[in-house]
Scaffold this motif. Structure first.
Motif, PDB file in Angstrom:
ATOM      1  N   THR A  41      -7.058  -2.792 -29.335  1.00 23.05           N
ATOM      2  CA  THR A  41      -8.313  -3.091 -28.631  1.00 23.05           C
ATOM      3  C   THR A  41      -8.434  -4.588 -28.378  1.00 23.05           C
ATOM      4  O   THR A  41      -9.068  -4.993 -27.396  1.00 23.05           O
ATOM      5  CB  THR A  41      -9.520  -2.589 -29.445  1.00 23.05           C
ATOM      6  N   THR A  42      -7.815  -5.393 -29.231  1.00 19.80           N
ATOM      7  CA  THR A  42      -7.803  -6.841 -28.998  1.00 19.80           C
ATOM      8  C   THR A  42      -7.079  -7.162 -27.694  1.00 19.80           C
ATOM      9  O   THR A  42      -7.535  -7.995 -26.900  1.00 19.80           O
ATOM     10  CB  THR A  42      -7.117  -7.561 -30.160  1.00 19.80           C
ATOM     11  N   TYR A  58     -19.236   0.256 -25.360  1.00 18.13           N
ATOM     12  CA  TYR A  58     -19.044   1.330 -24.387  1.00 18.13           C
ATOM     13  C   TYR A  58     -18.244   2.504 -24.950  1.00 18.13           C
ATOM     14  O   TYR A  58     -18.479   3.657 -24.581  1.00 18.13           O
ATOM     15  CB  TYR A  58     -18.322   0.795 -23.147  1.00 18.13           C
ATOM     16  N   PHE A  59     -17.287   2.198 -25.806  1.00 17.09           N
ATOM     17  CA  PHE A  59     -16.353   3.219 -26.289  1.00 17.09           C
ATOM     18  C   PHE A  59     -16.247   3.113 -27.808  1.00 17.09           C
ATOM     19  O   PHE A  59     -15.676   2.145 -28.327  1.00 17.09           O
ATOM     20  CB  PHE A  59     -14.969   3.029 -25.644  1.00 17.09           C
ATOM     21  N   PRO A  60     -16.781   4.085 -28.540  1.00 14.74           N
ATOM     22  CA  PRO A  60     -16.800   3.993 -30.004  1.00 14.74           C
ATOM     23  C   PRO A  60     -15.423   3.938 -30.633  1.00 14.74           C
ATOM     24  O   PRO A  60     -15.255   3.376 -31.725  1.00 14.74           O
ATOM     25  CB  PRO A  60     -17.566   5.249 -30.433  1.00 14.74           C
ATOM     26  N   THR A  61     -14.417   4.520 -29.983  1.00 11.48           N
ATOM     27  CA  THR A  61     -13.059   4.507 -30.512  1.00 11.48           C
ATOM     28  C   THR A  61     -12.072   4.250 -29.374  1.00 11.48           C
ATOM     29  O   THR A  61     -12.403   4.419 -28.199  1.00 11.48           O
ATOM     30  CB  THR A  61     -12.686   5.845 -31.184  1.00 11.48           C
ATOM     31  N   SER A  64     -11.568   7.307 -27.329  1.00 11.87           N
ATOM     32  CA  SER A  64     -12.580   7.599 -26.316  1.00 11.87           C
ATOM     33  C   SER A  64     -12.291   6.867 -25.010  1.00 11.87           C
ATOM     34  O   SER A  64     -12.688   7.334 -23.935  1.00 11.87           O
ATOM     35  CB  SER A  64     -13.981   7.258 -26.826  1.00 11.87           C
ATOM     36  N   ILE A  65     -11.595   5.748 -25.076  1.00 16.69           N
ATOM     37  CA  ILE A  65     -11.175   5.067 -23.842  1.00 16.69           C
ATOM     38  C   ILE A  65     -10.189   5.956 -23.090  1.00 16.69           C
ATOM     39  O   ILE A  65     -10.295   6.151 -21.877  1.00 16.69           O
ATOM     40  CB  ILE A  65     -10.539   3.702 -24.145  1.00 16.69           C
ATOM     41  N   GLY A 124      -5.221  17.053 -26.228  1.00 15.40           N
ATOM     42  CA  GLY A 124      -6.342  17.159 -25.306  1.00 15.40           C
ATOM     43  C   GLY A 124      -5.996  16.774 -23.881  1.00 15.40           C
ATOM     44  O   GLY A 124      -6.713  17.129 -22.951  1.00 15.40           O
ATOM     45  N   LEU A 125      -4.887  16.031 -23.709  1.00  9.64           N
ATOM     46  CA  LEU A 125      -4.482  15.629 -22.370  1.00  9.64           C
ATOM     47  C   LEU A 125      -3.753  16.731 -21.629  1.00  9.64           C
ATOM     48  O   LEU A 125      -3.578  16.658 -20.412  1.00  9.64           O
ATOM     49  CB  LEU A 125      -3.573  14.390 -22.445  1.00  9.64           C
TER      50      LEU A 125
END
Length: 203
Positions: A41-42, A58-61, A64-65, A124-125
């Motif tokens: 995320t950095t 915006y995105f908790p994890t 989720s992005i 899930g994808l």
């Protein structure tokens, strides 16, 4: 009403939406280039030029992005009306028209690379990928059926459509960042002619 010195709500909403889009753009590019697990995320924050904390606003994890990218940017039904793409009597040209209309290499290539790369470890994808593939197969079958003057066996039609969809996916998902090239437009035209010849030969 906004107070003196504060940002008007509409401008703030536009600014917030722009930051969210920058985050998604950066994540899509980095996931495609390096993979989901290898992208921090950095790194996303740096590429998006936003504070790291804003990502989690915006995105908790990080997951989720990825889910948001697929939900918002993968076309569920990329094309429904194929009438304008059909060249009567010329299935090869019709297939090339379909590819040009979809334009997967320009608009969705990096996201498709992300999905192909991560589908094995992120189940899930698989559902949205299957949905997209099915939609493309059905559109291709409609194009072929409308462009060939004679009857076609259903099995032959589906096989030829599957072959063409695989060619379009290959062109869109091959990772050029590693010095590899997918089929060029000329090569896709050759594949289209091969598919058309196989279809009429097997019909």
């Amino acid at each position: 009403m906004s107070t003196p010195g504060s940002t008007p709500p509409r401008r703030r909403a536009r600014r917030d939406n722009a930051a969210r889009v920058h985050i998604l753009d950066a994540a899509e590019t980095l996931f495609a280039a390096h993979g989901f697990d290898a992208t921090s995320t950095t790194a996303i924050a740096a590429a998006a030029d936003v504070p790291k904390g804003l990502i989690f606003y915006y995105f908790p994890t990080k997951e989720s992005i990825l889910e948001t990218l697929v939900a918002e940017r993968l076309p569920a039904e990329p094309i429904q009306d194929v009438t304008g793409l059909v060249s009567p009597g010329d299935p090869a040209a019709s297939l090339v028209n379909l590819d040009a209309a979809l334009d997967l290499r320009t608009h969705h290539s990096s996201l498709l690379r992300v999905i192909w790369r991560e589908a094995e470890t992120h189940p899930g994808l698989r559902t949205p990928l299957r949905r997209l593939r099915t939609s493309l197969q059905e559109a291709t079958m409609r194009v072929l059926q409308a462009s060939v003057p004679g009857p076609i066996q259903p099995g032959t039609l589906r096989t030829c459509a599957t072959t063409w969809v695989s060619a379009m996916f290959s062109a869109a998902t091959v990772d050029r960042l590693f010095g590899l090239d997918g089929p060029s437009p000329d090569e896709l035209g050759g594949i289209a002619r091969l598919v058309a010849a196989g279809m009429t030969g097997m019909g």
